[in-house]
Design an enzyme around this catalytic site. Structure first.
Site, PDB file in Angstrom:
ATOM      1  N   PHE A  96      61.709 -23.136  24.007  1.00 17.97           N
ATOM      2  CA  PHE A  96      62.948 -22.575  23.463  1.00 17.97           C
ATOM      3  C   PHE A  96      63.083 -21.112  23.872  1.00 17.97           C
ATOM      4  CE2 PHE A  96      65.341 -20.799  19.739  1.00 17.97           C
ATOM      5  CZ  PHE A  96      66.544 -21.412  20.033  1.00 17.97           C
ATOM      6  N   ASP A 167      52.390 -19.778  19.983  1.00 20.82           N
ATOM      7  CA  ASP A 167      53.686 -20.247  19.515  1.00 20.82           C
ATOM      8  C   ASP A 167      53.469 -21.677  19.019  1.00 20.82           C
ATOM      9  OD1 ASP A 167      56.236 -21.292  19.171  1.00 20.82           O
ATOM     10  OD2 ASP A 167      57.090 -20.155  20.833  1.00 20.82           O
ATOM     11  N   HIS A 170      56.219 -25.935  17.031  1.00 21.74           N
ATOM     12  CA  HIS A 170      56.242 -27.398  17.019  1.00 21.74           C
ATOM     13  C   HIS A 170      54.980 -27.997  16.409  1.00 21.74           C
ATOM     14  CE1 HIS A 170      59.118 -27.740  20.783  1.00 21.74           C
ATOM     15  NE2 HIS A 170      59.675 -27.132  19.756  1.00 21.74           N
ATOM     16  N   GLN A 193      62.635 -24.027  10.799  1.00 27.93           N
ATOM     17  CA  GLN A 193      64.019 -24.397  11.078  1.00 27.93           C
ATOM     18  C   GLN A 193      64.221 -25.889  10.786  1.00 27.93           C
ATOM     19  OE1 GLN A 193      64.669 -26.317  14.062  1.00 27.93           O
ATOM     20  NE2 GLN A 193      66.902 -26.227  14.037  1.00 27.93           N
ATOM     21  N   LYS A 196      62.199 -28.851  12.293  1.00 23.73           N
ATOM     22  CA  LYS A 196      60.749 -28.746  12.397  1.00 23.73           C
ATOM     23  C   LYS A 196      60.022 -29.683  11.437  1.00 23.73           C
ATOM     24  CE  LYS A 196      60.868 -25.606  15.615  1.00 23.73           C
ATOM     25  NZ  LYS A 196      62.303 -25.399  15.776  1.00 23.73           N
ATOM     26  N   ARG A 225      57.368  -0.859   4.567  1.00 24.00           N
ATOM     27  CA  ARG A 225      56.556  -0.462   3.412  1.00 24.00           C
ATOM     28  C   ARG A 225      55.088  -0.801   3.648  1.00 24.00           C
ATOM     29  NH1 ARG A 225      61.092  -3.151   0.138  1.00 24.00           N
ATOM     30  NH2 ARG A 225      62.363  -1.403  -0.578  1.00 24.00           N
ATOM     31  N   TYR A 232      60.555   3.411  -1.947  1.00 19.10           N
ATOM     32  CA  TYR A 232      61.369   4.113  -0.956  1.00 19.10           C
ATOM     33  C   TYR A 232      60.507   4.820   0.083  1.00 19.10           C
ATOM     34  CZ  TYR A 232      65.792   6.008   0.702  1.00 19.10           C
ATOM     35  OH  TYR A 232      66.902   6.288   1.453  1.00 19.10           O
ATOM     36  N   ARG A 242      62.403 -10.720   5.054  1.00 20.11           N
ATOM     37  CA  ARG A 242      61.790 -11.547   4.012  1.00 20.11           C
ATOM     38  C   ARG A 242      62.531 -12.872   3.829  1.00 20.11           C
ATOM     39  NH1 ARG A 242      62.458  -6.371   1.417  1.00 20.11           N
ATOM     40  NH2 ARG A 242      64.194  -7.277   0.262  1.00 20.11           N
TER      41      ARG A 242
END
Length: 404
Positions: A96, A167, A170, A193, A196, A225, A232, A242
């Site tokens: 992909f 990767d 799959h 996704q 999958k 962070r 902050y 996230r």
């Protein structure tokens, strides 16, 4: 065997193969989270932290860092590995787009290395030949869930002082020599996704056992962070990557059935291999050694039109689909032929002027795209043995019809 279904005959495969698979436990878990009102995830805590711990244990890694998708998980890993603008990253051309496009996003140069003809995974010999003084990372893709030759790849990486980012988009549940895929290199990237083997519609995860990589990737996915800082305080140029609590709850439920689904796919793949072994012109991809579990995100075989009356691959796949097999002809061309590479559409990303993909050629990948590769989708591999029998029968039916 009768008239082909594409011409109005009765199809061989009668089963339908729904995906995703869920039950009331999934629905109830999400409903309870909705009622709690704790939908957000500003601290990467709660259900998100729980799922990360579950996934890390499942994969045998020390850490798991969730994020919005598998593309971002690759990007986080590359940045944490310390790549700099102009560095080279070795990738396969049969995958992909994200495997290569994230390399552009970190201002590095994707170097396309051909695949093995019997596995469609990165060819270790071609990797070695492609390494230069600018090479920093290898991204082996466990394509379709089939494990790469990680022993050879890691040996190359050690000798050349390179990082390895698997990767495993799959490859949920797949194993190589007793280790879960994704846990073998420096880091491993997963996608959740909708297609999958483990899914929440969208989402991603990167795993590692390296403390420094974890610290950087965890910071980058949470707007820079670091633990101990104030809300902050932003120490790195990260972003909000996230996932939500809703996704995490759903993934925790889906993870409970992954091992059983992987067992079924693996056994069905072995059985289908045996059924197709004597069909002229059909060659299932090699599984390599016996010390692996193949989760079959795709079941792939190589098609030889000379044994099917010279019917082009696309027409053959259309005939199989009409017979009821959930299938595809796969990628129409290797990644380096995409307009982004051919036209140098780098936009804001800075690549050296010498980078040119117009003369790149990877013959094995090109044959896979144009002539050979046929994919059967993972949900079909959750069928029964009689479904596998029907798949083989449909292929033989097509062969008999086009040859006679």
């Amino acid at each position: 065997m009768g008239l082909l279904a594409i011409y109005g005959g009765e199809k061989v495969v009668k089963t339908t193969f729904p995906w995703p698979i869920y039950d009331e436990q999934d629905v109830q878990a999400v409903a309870e989270l909705v009622r709690s009102g704790q939908w957000g995830n500003p601290d990467c805590a709660g259900a998100v932290a729980d799922f990360e711990q579950q996934f890390a244990r499942y994969c045998g890694s020390k850490y798991a860092i969730s994020c919005v998708n598998g593309s971002v998980s690759l990007r986080l890993a590359l940045i944490a590995c310390g790549v700099l603008p102009g560095d080279e990253v070795i990738v396969p051309p049969y995958t992909f787009i994200a495997t290569a496009s994230v390399v552009l996003e970190v201002n590095c140069v994707p170097v396309f290395v051909d695949i093995q003809p019997d596995t469609y995974n990165l060819d270790p010999a071609a990797i070695e030949a492609a390494i230069t003084e600018r090479t920093k990372v290898i991204i082996p893709v466990h394509f379709a869930g089939l494990p790469c030759d990680m022993e050879a790849i890691l040996d190359i990486a050690r000798r050349h002082k390179l990082r390895v980012v698997e990767d495993a988009a799959h490859a949920h549940g797949g194993m190589y020599k007793g280790r879960k895929l994704g846990s073998i290199g420096d880091a491993g990237s997963f996608s959740f996704q909708s297609s999958k083997n483990l899914t929440s519609g969208e989402g991603g995860m990167v795993i590692t056992s390296d403390d420094d990589l974890y610290r950087t990737m965890n910071s980058l996915r949470n707007v820079g962070r670091l633990p101990g800082g104030q809300w902050y305080d932003h120490f790195n140029p990260g972003c909000n990557y996230r996932i939500t609590q809703l996704q995490a709850v759903l993934l925790s439920e889906q993870l409970k059935r992954l091992d059983e689904q992987t067992r079924i796919r693996n056994e069905n793949g072995l059985y289908l291999d045996s059924l197709l072994a004597d069909v002229a012109g059909i060659t299932p991809l090699s599984r390599g050694g016996d010390e692996l579990i193949h989760p079959y995100h795709l079941y792939i075989f190589r098609y030889d039109k000379a044994k099917f009356g010279q019917v082009p691959k696309q027409e053959f796949v259309a005939m199989l689909a009409a017979e009821g097999i959930p299938c595809s002809a796969g990628y129409p061309h290797p990644l380096y032929k995409q307009p982004v590479f051919q036209q140098k559409n780098w936009l804001c990303y800075a690549l050296p002027d010498t980078v040119d993909y117009t003369n790149v050629t990877c013959p094995v990948a090109e044959r896979a795209c144009t002539d050979e590769a046929v994919w059967i989708f993972q949900q079909a591999m959750l069928g029964s043995r009689s479904d596998m029998d029907a798949f083989a029968e449909a292929i033989r039916k097509v062969q008999q019809a086009v040859v006679n």
